[in-house]
Design an enzyme around this catalytic site. Structure first.
Site, mmCIF file in Angstrom:
data_model
loop_
_atom_site.group_PDB
_atom_site.id
_atom_site.type_symbol
_atom_site.label_atom_id
_atom_site.label_comp_id
_atom_site.label_asym_id
_atom_site.label_seq_id
_atom_site.Cartn_x
_atom_site.Cartn_y
_atom_site.Cartn_z
ATOM 1 N N VAL A 17 0.841 -1.214 0.000
ATOM 2 C CA VAL A 17 0.000 0.000 0.000
ATOM 3 C C VAL A 17 0.871 1.257 0.000
ATOM 4 O O VAL A 17 0.584 2.229 -0.718
ATOM 5 C CB VAL A 17 -0.982 -0.008 1.195
ATOM 6 N N LYS A 101 -6.033 -1.400 10.289
ATOM 7 C CA LYS A 101 -7.324 -1.760 10.910
ATOM 8 C C LYS A 101 -7.183 -2.517 12.227
ATOM 9 O O LYS A 101 -7.944 -2.285 13.168
ATOM 10 C CB LYS A 101 -8.191 -2.543 9.933
ATOM 11 N N ILE A 132 -13.499 1.519 -1.118
ATOM 12 C CA ILE A 132 -14.910 1.923 -0.938
ATOM 13 C C ILE A 132 -15.006 2.925 0.222
ATOM 14 O O ILE A 132 -14.550 2.646 1.324
ATOM 15 C CB ILE A 132 -15.817 0.711 -0.629
ATOM 16 N N GLY A 183 -1.047 -9.810 -3.432
ATOM 17 C CA GLY A 183 -0.921 -8.721 -2.460
ATOM 18 C C GLY A 183 -2.225 -8.398 -1.754
ATOM 19 O O GLY A 183 -2.361 -7.330 -1.162
ATOM 20 N N LYS A 201 -12.572 -4.561 10.714
ATOM 21 C CA LYS A 201 -13.264 -3.556 9.901
ATOM 22 C C LYS A 201 -14.675 -3.317 10.447
ATOM 23 O O LYS A 201 -15.155 -2.184 10.496
ATOM 24 C CB LYS A 201 -13.307 -4.011 8.445
HETATM 25 N N1 HSE Z 1 -6.167 -8.570 3.642
HETATM 26 C C1 HSE Z 1 -7.159 -7.574 3.424
HETATM 27 C C2 HSE Z 1 -8.252 -8.159 2.555
HETATM 28 C C3 HSE Z 1 -6.553 -6.376 2.780
HETATM 29 O O1 HSE Z 1 -8.011 -9.215 1.962
HETATM 30 O O2 HSE Z 1 -9.332 -7.597 2.475
HETATM 31 C C4 HSE Z 1 -7.449 -5.180 2.764
HETATM 32 O O3 HSE Z 1 -7.798 -4.767 4.039
#
Ligand code: HSE
Length: 406
Positions: A17, A101, A132, A183, A201
């Site tokens: 990122v 997160k 999003i 990734g 999340k």
């Molecule tokens: N590992 C997380 C996913 C990356 O696969 O959603 C994004 O937060």
């Protein structure tokens, strides 16, 4: 807005990122933001993105002590290090944009307090659902009492794996490897497949949806790692897909519940068609029924786009106000709700271990057993260790809002 403010960024972390942010900022001509220094753990590690000499440092002070730096972007893949960086920055009054997160879900109450005490801001839209814009929408557009539910696919890697296994007949292990190569997956992919990434999340989303922080330990969380061919066959026979779904739901005017579980999803649901690394979030409220947000939830550039949005928001001194935390009659968290579940098992004697208020269906063959029944969520939480057994797989069969949907 006239160009009076240029953001000079100190970036922590230069992985997938971080490198995405570097690229996105170079092509964002209206960002009026530049990266001044990048702090990494290992300067000599080979990286795909080449940066000017002297840009990289392994000393956090090179960023904290640089008076020119007026924004910190924190993208470190280690929750403890990430908390140290973010809390140090906020304590010094430096605003932060973060994508961490796990750290935010664990420390949000302290981080809110630090922002208030030092009159500064922490933005983290990138922490939930990649590209999003969930958090800022919940915070601003949905700043009212109408919200009833936020539910969706919040983890791209597990969704990618399920799509490859379900729709392309790939085996689970190779789909997981591919999610790592692309990734999407966390450095420890068990966070993705065991549901914790989606849980983190969901915790963050719940603060902005209903103004309540619920610690991770109090929330029922189960992932997809025990899925078996027979579960996939069962879902296909019933014309459903299995998706890993996180949800926060107002079950009464003054109460809400939340959990993360695989779900048997019907074709009529918006999230049924959310495949691969995409995320999909359904927001339900009084007056407007349902709205649906769809997009890439993982990967360097999609997540970097969200970081860019937070960076640009800082040009306008935007900050979250956590307005819903001040609402009168905020709903309280409850686990005293009935859920309907499919539980497949073999050696673990599920019917003897869990109390079902109603059993709707049961199969008892020597190699393959399942039960579909109604159970209290608190019963699942009290017996959560059962779901660590590799022969047990649980999936939610949604029953909330059925009267509204049909
Ligand atoms: N590992 C997380 C996913 C990356 O696969 O959603 C994004 O937060």
């Amino acid at each position: 807005m006239t160009d009076t403010k240029t953001l000079k960024i100190g970036l922590f972390g230069f992985g997938t990122v971080g490198q995405g942010v570097w690229k996105v900022l170079r092509s964002a001509r209206n960002a009026h933001a530049e990266i001044r220094r990048i702090c990494v753990r290992n300067i000599s590690k080979p990286r795909a993105t080449v940066v000017p000499d002297g840009m990289l440092t392994d000393r956090a002070e090179d960023i904290f002590d640089d008076p020119e730096i007026n924004l910190i972007v924190e993208l470190v893949d280690d929750a403890d290090a990430s908390f140290r960086i973010v809390s140090t920055a906020l304590s010094r009054g430096i605003p932060v944009v973060s994508g961490s997160k796990a750290m935010i879900a664990r420390h949000l109450p302290e981080l809110i307090e630090l922002q208030r005490k030092h009159d500064t801001a922490l933005l983290y839209d990138a922490s939930s659902c990649g590209s999003i814009p969930v958090i800022r929408n919940l915070e601003e557009y949905y700043d009212n009492d109408l919200l009833l539910e936020v539910k969706g696919i919040l983890n791209g890697s597990s969704n990618y794996i399920l799509s490859r296994v379900f729709d392309h007949g790939e085996d689970y292990e190779s789909a997981l490897r591919r999610a790592q190569e692309l990734g999407f997956a966390e450095s420890d992919p068990s966070f993705d497949i065991d549901g914790f990434d989606a849980l983190f999340k969901l915790i963050i989303i719940t603060v902005h949806a209903l103004g309540r922080f619920v610690p991770a330990e109090e929330i029922f969380t189960c992932g997809i790692s025990h899925i078996d061919d027979c579960d996939i066959r069962y879902a296909r026979e019933k014309n459903r897909k299995i998706k890993l779904v996180a949800q926060v739901v107002k079950t009464e005017p003054d109460a809400f519940t939340m959990f993360v579980m695989p779900e048997l999803v019907e074709p009529s649901r918006y999230i049924y068609s959310v495949d691969d690394e995409y995320n999909g979030v359904v927001i339900r409220g009084e007056c407007y029924d349902r709205q649906f947000m769809f997009g890439k939830g993982a990967g360097g550039l999609p997540t970097a786009s969200s970081i860019l949005s937070d960076i640009m928001a800082r040009r306008h001194d935007y900050r979250y106000e956590y307005k819903k935390m001040e609402y009168v009659n905020r709903p309280h968290y409850t686990t005293d709700v009935t859920v309907r579940v499919y539980i497949r098992y073999n050696r673990t004697p599920i019917p003897q271990l869990l109390i079902f208020s109603t059993i709707h269906e049961q199969l008892l063959t020597p190699g393959h057993k399942y039960i579909i029944g109604d159970v209290n969520l608190s019963e699942l939480i009290a017996n959560r260790d059962i779901f660590n057994a590799p022969d047990v797989f649980i999936a939610n069969i949604p029953i909330f809002f059925r009267d509204k949907d049909n």
